[in-house]
Design a protein around this motif. Structure first.
Motif, mmCIF file in Angstrom:
data_model
loop_
_atom_site.group_PDB
_atom_site.id
_atom_site.type_symbol
_atom_site.label_atom_id
_atom_site.label_comp_id
_atom_site.label_asym_id
_atom_site.label_seq_id
_atom_site.Cartn_x
_atom_site.Cartn_y
_atom_site.Cartn_z
ATOM 1 N N TYR A 5 0.843 -1.194 0.000
ATOM 2 C CA TYR A 5 0.000 0.000 0.000
ATOM 3 C C TYR A 5 0.880 1.246 0.000
ATOM 4 C CZ TYR A 5 -3.829 -3.109 1.405
ATOM 5 O OH TYR A 5 -4.772 -4.122 1.461
ATOM 6 N N GLN A 6 0.451 2.244 -0.747
ATOM 7 C CA GLN A 6 1.144 3.538 -0.753
ATOM 8 C C GLN A 6 0.121 4.644 -0.551
ATOM 9 O OE1 GLN A 6 2.846 5.067 -4.483
ATOM 10 N NE2 GLN A 6 4.676 5.676 -3.332
ATOM 11 N N ASP A 7 0.341 5.462 0.481
ATOM 12 C CA ASP A 7 -0.563 6.580 0.748
ATOM 13 C C ASP A 7 -0.255 7.706 -0.232
ATOM 14 O OD1 ASP A 7 -1.651 9.039 1.997
ATOM 15 O OD2 ASP A 7 -2.207 7.661 3.591
ATOM 16 N N LEU A 21 4.807 3.763 2.596
ATOM 17 C CA LEU A 21 4.493 2.408 2.163
ATOM 18 C C LEU A 21 4.182 1.514 3.351
ATOM 19 C CD1 LEU A 21 7.546 2.116 -0.258
ATOM 20 C CD2 LEU A 21 5.167 2.417 -0.978
ATOM 21 N N ALA A 22 3.333 0.523 3.118
ATOM 22 C CA ALA A 22 3.056 -0.511 4.115
ATOM 23 C C ALA A 22 2.821 -1.821 3.379
ATOM 24 C CB ALA A 22 1.845 -0.151 4.961
ATOM 25 N N HIS A 26 -9.024 8.954 2.825
ATOM 26 C CA HIS A 26 -7.648 8.720 2.387
ATOM 27 C C HIS A 26 -7.654 8.186 0.960
ATOM 28 C CE1 HIS A 26 -9.308 5.107 4.238
ATOM 29 N NE2 HIS A 26 -8.579 4.409 3.378
ATOM 30 N N ARG A 27 -6.517 8.285 0.336
ATOM 31 C CA ARG A 27 -6.359 7.770 -1.028
ATOM 32 C C ARG A 27 -5.101 6.925 -1.067
ATOM 33 N NH1 ARG A 27 -6.133 11.667 -6.367
ATOM 34 N NH2 ARG A 27 -6.275 10.041 -7.965
ATOM 35 N N VAL A 28 -5.262 5.675 -1.441
ATOM 36 C CA VAL A 28 -4.109 4.775 -1.466
ATOM 37 C C VAL A 28 -4.007 4.088 -2.826
ATOM 38 C CG1 VAL A 28 -4.122 4.303 1.009
ATOM 39 C CG2 VAL A 28 -5.446 2.834 -0.529
ATOM 40 N N TYR A 33 6.618 -6.526 7.525
ATOM 41 C CA TYR A 33 5.162 -6.467 7.503
ATOM 42 C C TYR A 33 4.637 -5.522 8.574
ATOM 43 C CZ TYR A 33 4.508 -10.511 4.419
ATOM 44 O OH TYR A 33 4.489 -11.367 3.352
ATOM 45 N N GLY A 34 3.566 -4.837 8.238
ATOM 46 C CA GLY A 34 2.800 -4.122 9.256
ATOM 47 C C GLY A 34 3.438 -2.880 9.810
#
Length: 303
Positions: free
Chosen positions: A55-57, A82-83, A99-101, A131-132
């Motif tokens: 995921y990227q914000d 990033l996550a 939010h937008r990811v 992770y996480g």
């Protein structure tokens, strides 16, 4: 009542309760999925899926709490942060604001063999501690920007582009997780380089994959991609674009084929895609290029 199961992250985002928030989805099928989601505040948890999901914000500034496979966290995101969510893990996530990811989903069924080969079977995301948590990476950020930009130009990513991007991003995730991929030892042998380039020219209109090119010269996908770049100077996808532009230019010069037919002939889905690629690389449209090369007086006037 047994909750429905989902075969992939894209399956969940297409049909799960957050489907209405998906704004963009691009996929070459079975290699990776690209999604952009305009999420609301509240519970954005999802069931476990057999994909690694990055995921990227897009904007940052959103407080996120929960667990995506590495234990409980409570953070405020940064723009571009990033996550990584673990495969087969039911995430529990609460967002305090809209939010937008952007999401990049990598199916383990496709990528596990690449991970095993590139890291000699030593790497485990579960043990890496990556992770996480929210993290930054200029290499991954650049790869994602390039991937989205190319998709904007060409539509859904080609298999060659998707596999090359996946290899690049997994290599960086592995490095961040403490188990760098083994470096490629040298470049392609002359016969292997010659065979690959012949195959790319022969199948210019096909959606040829990195797997097929690697198999042709009996190399793993990951090591082939690195050895090709070392030998040829550019990644396979960039070289394929070069070949397609050369062939399109030749057809524009020598034939009266419509631009749409030329686009299909060199592997693009429409004349609009060919025009975007032509403008980006040649700074001119296919139609203008044809007029100029057939009218030397006009060409001289424009110089």
């Amino acid at each position: 009542m047994t909750p429905p199961s989902y075969s992939s992250a894209s399956h969940w985002y297409r049909e799960g309760r957050q489907a209405c928030y998906v704004r963009t989805m691009k996929s070459p099928g079975g290699i990776l999925d690209l999604l952009e989601i305009e999420g609301q505040s509240g519970d954005v948890s999802r069931p476990g899926v057999p994909d690694i999901v990055l995921y990227q914000d897009v904007h940052g500034g959103c407080r996120i709490r929960g667990d995506i496979g590495g234990g409980l966290f409570d953070v405020t995101t940064k723009k571009g942060g990033l996550a990584l969510a673990a495969p087969d893990f039911a995430t529990t996530t609460i967002a305090d604001t809209r939010h937008r990811v952007r999401c990049l989903a990598l199916p383990m069924a496709h990528w596990q063999s690449v991970l095993d080969d590139a890291a000699d079977g030593r790497f485990s995301f579960e043990k890496s501690g990556i992770y996480g948590r929210i993290f930054g990476s200029s290499a991954i950020g650049s790869a994602l920007r390039n991937l989205w930009a190319l998709c904007d130009d060409e539509g859904a990513p080609s298999r060659l582009l998707a596999q090359a991007a996946g290899c690049e991003i997994l290599a960086e995730l592995s490095r961040l997780g403490g188990a760098p991929f083994r470096p490629a030892s040298g470049g392609l042998a002359p016969w292997a380089e010659r065979r690959c380039l012949e195959l790319m020219r022969a199948r210019l209109s096909d959606d040829i994959s990195l797997d097929e090119l690697a198999a042709e010269v009996q190399l793993s996908t990951f090591h082939f991609a690195r050895m090709f770049k070392r030998t040829v100077g550019v990644p396979p996808r960039a070289y394929l674009t070069r070949l397609r532009l050369e062939k399109a230019s030749d057809l524009l010069e020598r034939t009266d084929l419509p631009v749409t037919e030329i686009a299909f002939e060199v592997g693009y889905s429409s004349n609009q895609v060919l025009a975007r690629v032509f403008l980006k690389n040649r700074r001119i449209s296919p139609s203008d290029y044809r007029r100029i090369v057939r009218d030397p007086l006009r060409a001289d006037a424009l110089q």
